[in-house]
Design a protein around this motif. Sequence first.
Motif, mmCIF file in Angstrom:
data_model
loop_
_atom_site.group_PDB
_atom_site.id
_atom_site.type_symbol
_atom_site.label_atom_id
_atom_site.label_comp_id
_atom_site.label_asym_id
_atom_site.label_seq_id
_atom_site.Cartn_x
_atom_site.Cartn_y
_atom_site.Cartn_z
ATOM 1 N N PHE A 1 -27.830 3.641 0.586
ATOM 2 C CA PHE A 1 -27.977 2.243 1.015
ATOM 3 C C PHE A 1 -26.877 1.897 2.012
ATOM 4 N N ASP A 2 -27.135 0.882 2.736
ATOM 5 C CA ASP A 2 -26.121 0.396 3.668
ATOM 6 C C ASP A 2 -25.835 -1.056 3.302
ATOM 7 N N PHE A 3 -25.023 -1.222 2.286
ATOM 8 C CA PHE A 3 -24.777 -2.566 1.759
ATOM 9 C C PHE A 3 -23.895 -3.393 2.683
ATOM 10 N N GLU A 4 -24.243 -4.677 2.755
ATOM 11 C CA GLU A 4 -23.356 -5.649 3.393
ATOM 12 C C GLU A 4 -22.226 -5.972 2.424
ATOM 13 N N PHE A 5 -21.171 -6.582 2.957
ATOM 14 C CA PHE A 5 -20.026 -6.946 2.106
ATOM 15 C C PHE A 5 -20.471 -7.784 0.906
ATOM 16 N N SER A 6 -21.236 -8.828 1.182
ATOM 17 C CA SER A 6 -21.611 -9.748 0.098
ATOM 18 C C SER A 6 -22.512 -9.063 -0.939
ATOM 19 N N GLU A 7 -23.230 -8.034 -0.505
ATOM 20 C CA GLU A 7 -24.109 -7.329 -1.447
ATOM 21 C C GLU A 7 -23.323 -6.450 -2.419
ATOM 22 N N ARG A 8 -22.082 -6.232 -2.111
ATOM 23 C CA ARG A 8 -21.251 -5.370 -2.949
ATOM 24 C C ARG A 8 -20.491 -6.148 -4.024
ATOM 25 N N LEU A 9 -20.625 -7.448 -4.018
ATOM 26 C CA LEU A 9 -19.780 -8.264 -4.899
ATOM 27 C C LEU A 9 -20.365 -8.409 -6.304
ATOM 28 N N ASN A 10 -19.470 -8.466 -7.285
ATOM 29 C CA ASN A 10 -19.854 -8.777 -8.670
ATOM 30 C C ASN A 10 -18.852 -9.771 -9.238
ATOM 31 N N TYR A 11 -19.317 -10.570 -10.184
ATOM 32 C CA TYR A 11 -18.515 -11.701 -10.651
ATOM 33 C C TYR A 11 -18.511 -11.761 -12.182
ATOM 34 N N PHE A 12 -17.479 -12.384 -12.670
ATOM 35 C CA PHE A 12 -17.402 -12.607 -14.116
ATOM 36 C C PHE A 12 -16.624 -13.903 -14.367
ATOM 37 N N GLY A 13 -17.076 -14.639 -15.377
ATOM 38 C CA GLY A 13 -16.343 -15.843 -15.788
ATOM 39 C C GLY A 13 -16.476 -16.036 -17.285
ATOM 40 N N SER A 14 -15.418 -16.526 -17.924
ATOM 41 C CA SER A 14 -15.512 -16.788 -19.372
ATOM 42 C C SER A 14 -14.530 -17.869 -19.788
ATOM 43 N N ILE A 15 -14.866 -18.493 -20.882
ATOM 44 C CA ILE A 15 -13.953 -19.427 -21.546
ATOM 45 C C ILE A 15 -13.634 -18.820 -22.899
ATOM 46 N N MET A 16 -12.371 -18.536 -23.115
ATOM 47 C CA MET A 16 -11.974 -17.865 -24.357
ATOM 48 C C MET A 16 -11.333 -18.872 -25.308
ATOM 49 N N VAL A 17 -11.820 -18.873 -26.533
ATOM 50 C CA VAL A 17 -11.281 -19.765 -27.565
ATOM 51 C C VAL A 17 -10.863 -18.873 -28.733
ATOM 52 N N ALA A 18 -9.606 -18.964 -29.117
ATOM 53 C CA ALA A 18 -9.123 -18.081 -30.193
ATOM 54 C C ALA A 18 -8.246 -18.856 -31.160
ATOM 55 N N ARG A 19 -8.212 -18.355 -32.377
ATOM 56 C CA ARG A 19 -7.346 -18.962 -33.383
ATOM 57 C C ARG A 19 -6.673 -17.861 -34.187
ATOM 58 N N ILE B 1 -13.725 -16.170 -29.655
ATOM 59 C CA ILE B 1 -15.106 -16.273 -29.197
ATOM 60 C C ILE B 1 -15.068 -16.685 -27.724
ATOM 61 N N ALA B 2 -15.944 -16.096 -26.924
ATOM 62 C CA ALA B 2 -15.842 -16.347 -25.485
ATOM 63 C C ALA B 2 -17.213 -16.304 -24.824
ATOM 64 N N PRO B 3 -17.786 -17.461 -24.520
ATOM 65 C CA PRO B 3 -19.007 -17.475 -23.708
ATOM 66 C C PRO B 3 -18.709 -16.875 -22.336
ATOM 67 N N MET B 4 -19.632 -16.051 -21.854
ATOM 68 C CA MET B 4 -19.366 -15.297 -20.617
ATOM 69 C C MET B 4 -20.574 -15.300 -19.698
ATOM 70 N N ILE B 5 -20.300 -15.135 -18.435
ATOM 71 C CA ILE B 5 -21.368 -14.935 -17.466
ATOM 72 C C ILE B 5 -20.981 -13.782 -16.537
ATOM 73 N N SER B 6 -21.981 -12.948 -16.280
ATOM 74 C CA SER B 6 -21.766 -11.806 -15.394
ATOM 75 C C SER B 6 -22.832 -11.872 -14.303
ATOM 76 N N HIS B 7 -22.426 -11.644 -13.060
ATOM 77 C CA HIS B 7 -23.412 -11.702 -11.977
ATOM 78 C C HIS B 7 -23.127 -10.611 -10.952
ATOM 79 N N PHE B 8 -24.217 -9.956 -10.525
ATOM 80 C CA PHE B 8 -24.129 -8.958 -9.457
ATOM 81 C C PHE B 8 -24.996 -9.436 -8.298
ATOM 82 N N ASN B 9 -24.421 -9.454 -7.127
ATOM 83 C CA ASN B 9 -25.229 -9.865 -5.970
ATOM 84 C C ASN B 9 -26.367 -8.888 -5.715
ATOM 85 N N THR B 10 -26.094 -7.640 -6.006
ATOM 86 C CA THR B 10 -27.116 -6.613 -5.775
ATOM 87 C C THR B 10 -27.243 -5.730 -7.003
#
Lengths: 182, 287
Positions: free
Chosen positions: B145-163, B173-182
């Motif tokens: 493949f000949d990926f563009e820059f933006s096609e190579r990106l992946n992301y992650f976000g979470s909110i961590m709550v601990a006791r 416990i940590a709700p999470m989201i993972s995203h891959f552009n491609t």
Amino acid sequence: MKFLLFLLLLTPFMSVNAQTFYTETGSTKFTSSVPLHDFTGTSENLVGQIDLNENTIDFYIDLETLDTGNAKRDKDMLLTLETKQYPFAEFFGKLTSDFDLNSSLSQVVVVKGLFKIHGNEKEIEVNGTLTKTSSGLQLNAAWTLLLEDYNIVPPKLLFIKVDQEQKIEINALLTEVKIEGN
Amino acid sequence: MRIIMSFLLLSMFTISVTNAQMARTRAVPDGPVDELFLIGSVAGMSTVTNLEKNNLNSLIMHNFGLVSSGIEDFYGLDQGAAVRLGIDYGISDKLSVGIGRTSIEDNVDVRFKYTVFRQLKSDKIPVEVAIKSDLGINTQKERAFDFEFSERLNYFGSIMVARKFNEKLTLQIAPMISHFNTVVKRTTIIPENTHFALGLGGRIMLDERKSLTFEYLPVIGSRTEGTKNHLAIAYEIETGGHVFQMFLMSGKWFTEQHLIARNENDFFAGDFRLGFNVNRIFSLNKN
């Protein structure tokens, strides 16, 4: 007899005016050498009392207030000092040199007494300076503590060997207090 | 005469007070609960524990092939290691930033962790909360493949709550989201670009320097077919400024977006790998 009774009755009020100075915000600093670098731990929670009538000096610090700027190192230090069992480092002793409260000059003083840490105590003599200021008494002192004197053994798991000698400095401004109401 | 005696007693008492040693009292009755976890991550999942200001953590993370590959592959060790090298730095006591590179797909990621608030000893704040985000880029030279820059990106976000429930037990416990552009469709399976998960983590202290920890990342909602929930169980040892972590983990990545979206191994079916992390924390404070 009446005069004697008068003097006795006056006694409590004489002690009320005792020249006692106190602080809860003195600073303590220790410097420790390990290979390649030195690090310091500090605390602003030194509690102290100087009673110039009795010439007693009483200081202590909650060791868990010491901060070396590295949580892992702090934890090692507190484990080594076994602060859950022995939370304080303390000194109680006597001023063995003269001090003129009417002079505003910085005066070299010598105190002698028991320093206790890690459940072990040892008699020490410390030189310092005491200065009467408009705010109270300024005390500065420094001495060297030898870990083995207090049976303090750094954990074997530590990769870095801590020097046996720890340089201690204390600086405190003690304000005059009345033990009883006046 | 009684009054006189009372004054005399009072006098003696007052003098004794001035002579006595002060009562020793603890300095800080309240404050943040220390060390919910020994370090900022378990095997691959982040914990609420953040770096202090001017502290630097250099981190080497490894894992090998599946243990189930047997003696022929020396239980996975012959299959080569996946490695993530990284550093994290505490900008303040609340905010840390980091960068790392994983040998798989030459993924370079930058991340930050921000402590929103800390659990207090008094329980006025009963939990510690932190947010984390990670941005990765696949830098591998692709032949197909000949990926563009933006096609190579992946992301992650979470909110961590601990006791930290007590000196032994911490749960997170940590709700999470993972995203891959491609995502590359290699078979008839239609892959998902975005996954949601509910990260679970915990620690049981064995003594003051050793603990057992775990991380489990069950995906919530739709997922790419064939992927499995990642699980890791770790044994941690703290020695001075080091924290060593040895673990069994199903996923082969050390970035959560990949562990959520790309893991195809089922820990409970015996598909896990041996791994270990080395954390070395340096204080860059002047003292």
